[in-house]
Write an enzyme that holds these catalytic residues in place. Sequence first.
Site, mmCIF file in Angstrom:
data_model
loop_
_atom_site.group_PDB
_atom_site.id
_atom_site.type_symbol
_atom_site.label_atom_id
_atom_site.label_comp_id
_atom_site.label_asym_id
_atom_site.label_seq_id
_atom_site.Cartn_x
_atom_site.Cartn_y
_atom_site.Cartn_z
ATOM 1 N N ASN A 125 33.541 10.571 39.449
ATOM 2 C CA ASN A 125 33.319 11.944 39.005
ATOM 3 C C ASN A 125 31.857 12.328 39.258
ATOM 4 O O ASN A 125 31.007 11.468 39.426
ATOM 5 C CB ASN A 125 33.601 11.989 37.497
ATOM 6 N N GLY A 130 37.823 -2.128 40.611
ATOM 7 C CA GLY A 130 37.771 -1.351 39.364
ATOM 8 C C GLY A 130 39.180 -1.211 38.820
ATOM 9 O O GLY A 130 39.880 -0.253 39.131
ATOM 10 N N ASN A 170 31.353 20.217 28.796
ATOM 11 C CA ASN A 170 31.352 18.905 28.135
ATOM 12 C C ASN A 170 30.140 18.614 27.248
ATOM 13 O O ASN A 170 30.320 18.176 26.101
ATOM 14 C CB ASN A 170 31.555 17.794 29.179
ATOM 15 N N GLY A 218 42.155 2.996 38.552
ATOM 16 C CA GLY A 218 42.424 1.881 39.465
ATOM 17 C C GLY A 218 43.808 1.300 39.228
ATOM 18 O O GLY A 218 44.579 1.071 40.170
ATOM 19 N N LYS A 267 33.706 21.223 40.165
ATOM 20 C CA LYS A 267 34.110 20.423 39.005
ATOM 21 C C LYS A 267 32.882 20.031 38.182
ATOM 22 O O LYS A 267 32.910 20.052 36.951
ATOM 23 C CB LYS A 267 34.867 19.184 39.503
ATOM 24 N N ASN A 278 37.406 21.567 23.116
ATOM 25 C CA ASN A 278 37.009 22.537 24.145
ATOM 26 C C ASN A 278 37.181 23.971 23.646
ATOM 27 O O ASN A 278 36.316 24.820 23.853
ATOM 28 C CB ASN A 278 37.855 22.345 25.417
HETATM 29 P P1 NAP Z 1 37.505 2.908 33.586
HETATM 30 O O1 NAP Z 1 38.831 2.990 32.912
HETATM 31 O O2 NAP Z 1 36.294 2.645 32.765
HETATM 32 O O3 NAP Z 1 37.631 1.781 34.715
HETATM 33 C C1 NAP Z 1 36.543 1.360 35.474
HETATM 34 C C2 NAP Z 1 36.806 -0.080 35.880
HETATM 35 O O4 NAP Z 1 35.807 -0.470 36.819
HETATM 36 C C3 NAP Z 1 36.757 -1.060 34.724
HETATM 37 O O5 NAP Z 1 37.962 -1.817 34.723
HETATM 38 C C4 NAP Z 1 35.559 -1.959 35.057
HETATM 39 O O6 NAP Z 1 35.750 -3.310 34.747
HETATM 40 C C5 NAP Z 1 35.557 -1.851 36.566
HETATM 41 N N1 NAP Z 1 34.290 -2.271 37.162
HETATM 42 C C6 NAP Z 1 33.049 -1.777 36.950
HETATM 43 N N2 NAP Z 1 32.145 -2.468 37.675
HETATM 44 C C7 NAP Z 1 32.835 -3.425 38.346
HETATM 45 C C8 NAP Z 1 32.459 -4.464 39.237
HETATM 46 N N3 NAP Z 1 31.176 -4.653 39.594
HETATM 47 N N4 NAP Z 1 33.430 -5.268 39.725
HETATM 48 C C9 NAP Z 1 34.717 -5.109 39.363
HETATM 49 N N5 NAP Z 1 35.148 -4.140 38.518
HETATM 50 C C10 NAP Z 1 34.200 -3.306 38.021
HETATM 51 O O7 NAP Z 1 37.206 4.220 34.423
HETATM 52 P P2 NAP Z 1 38.213 5.379 34.905
HETATM 53 O O8 NAP Z 1 38.571 6.240 33.733
HETATM 54 O O9 NAP Z 1 39.312 4.794 35.729
HETATM 55 O O10 NAP Z 1 37.236 6.253 35.799
HETATM 56 C C11 NAP Z 1 36.843 5.903 37.130
HETATM 57 C C12 NAP Z 1 36.189 7.160 37.742
HETATM 58 O O11 NAP Z 1 37.194 8.165 37.884
HETATM 59 C C13 NAP Z 1 35.109 7.776 36.825
HETATM 60 O O12 NAP Z 1 34.062 8.293 37.598
HETATM 61 C C14 NAP Z 1 35.845 8.900 36.122
HETATM 62 O O13 NAP Z 1 34.997 9.967 35.705
HETATM 63 C C15 NAP Z 1 36.796 9.365 37.217
HETATM 64 N N6 NAP Z 1 37.998 10.042 36.698
HETATM 65 C C16 NAP Z 1 38.752 9.453 35.722
HETATM 66 C C17 NAP Z 1 39.895 10.100 35.264
HETATM 67 C C18 NAP Z 1 40.777 9.486 34.187
HETATM 68 O O14 NAP Z 1 41.691 10.165 33.721
HETATM 69 N N7 NAP Z 1 40.556 8.262 33.745
HETATM 70 C C19 NAP Z 1 40.263 11.333 35.817
HETATM 71 C C20 NAP Z 1 39.470 11.896 36.815
HETATM 72 C C21 NAP Z 1 38.338 11.227 37.253
HETATM 73 P P3 NAP Z 1 35.663 -3.905 33.272
HETATM 74 O O15 NAP Z 1 36.979 -3.589 32.668
HETATM 75 O O16 NAP Z 1 35.472 -5.349 33.540
HETATM 76 O O17 NAP Z 1 34.506 -3.242 32.595
#
Ligand code: NAP
Length: 303
Positions: A103, A7, A190, A12, A182, A200
């Site tokens: 999350n 990811g 939300n 990631g 959370k 918010n």
């Molecule tokens: P994101 O930016 O959408 O990144 C998710 C990544 O996973 C994308 O690059 C997607 O690839 C990849 N992916 C999905 N399925 C896959 C597969 N089968 N094989 C390989 N890669 C795959 O998400 P995020 O914001 O980092 O969030 C991740 C989690 O952390 C979520 O549950 C979110 O709620 C939580 N979170 C995020 C934050 C934040 O600030 N971002 C903070 C706290 C918690 P593609 O690009 O190819 O679609």
Amino acid sequence: MTWYILGAGSLGCLWAARLSRAGLPVRLLLRDRQRLNAYRSLGGVTLVESGQESLYPIPAETAAQGGPIQRLLLACKAYDAEPAVASIAARLAPGAELILLQNGLGSQQAVAAHLPRARCLYASSTEGAFREADFRVVFAGQGQTWLGDELGGPEPEWLAELRGAQIPAQWSGDIIERLWRKLALNCAINPLTVLHQCRNGELAAHPAEVAGLCDELGQLLHATGFEAAARELQGDVERVIAATAANFSSMYQDVANGRRSEIAYLLGHACREGDRLQLALPQLRALHERLREYLRARGLPDT
Ligand code: NAP
């Protein structure tokens, strides 16, 4: 020990860049050859921090190809977690350790159930990052990441390695309670920001609606065994609304940008747990239905 990251999105790439610059071995696992080629053409992950950008040429491979994986960070959205893990399951070494960054609740248990020979640690993070473009991530908010094991067991020795890489990780003996707290905050704030189309802070204009949800979420926390969380919820919600008054919630942003939300692992999970515990929760269920209808009307998945 190599850190594999499945990811390569916001969190990631944020983790990968910090591990890499600390000199730790890290590899990105990408969906397929097309994503791998796109990544290679960019030369690596770009992290933007305080307006400064740096390129990290982190090695990458497809999920399907490569050697055994002993340590994996799963950094996809909750709804992608099961298929993403299935795509690398054959590569997991016996006793592999996974950190699940998703999350909400529900996806972690589903993943763990598929991997009885692995150790699945759950994470709850208050760090903030967003994708400006493919493999280009902005570090938007400092925070903390708590890690814990639903099944108990010791704190892993590599937590110090994370801290050395400036990833503020702490061990939590009550990770399920943290995730529930959370989730409850998220459910009280939300969905209403989506339905009222507001920041918010503007929820301060809807005190009865917020209080009604806090009451039912408190019943749910109480029935789940988290008494202190139940008692503190209303105050926590009011504090978050005031402290993040100018922000648009993550769910608001997902919907506004036409992206799938994690509703099934937040409000959906709360309602499913309500069913299991035979709680009525009329306001939560009505909110869930209104939100699903709102998503469907915009052509977005309602689960
Ligand atoms: P994101 O930016 O959408 O990144 C998710 C990544 O996973 C994308 O690059 C997607 O690839 C990849 N992916 C999905 N399925 C896959 C597969 N089968 N094989 C390989 N890669 C795959 O998400 P995020 O914001 O980092 O969030 C991740 C989690 O952390 C979520 O549950 C979110 O709620 C939580 N979170 C995020 C934050 C934040 O600030 N971002 C903070 C706290 C918690 P593609 O690009 O190819 O679609």
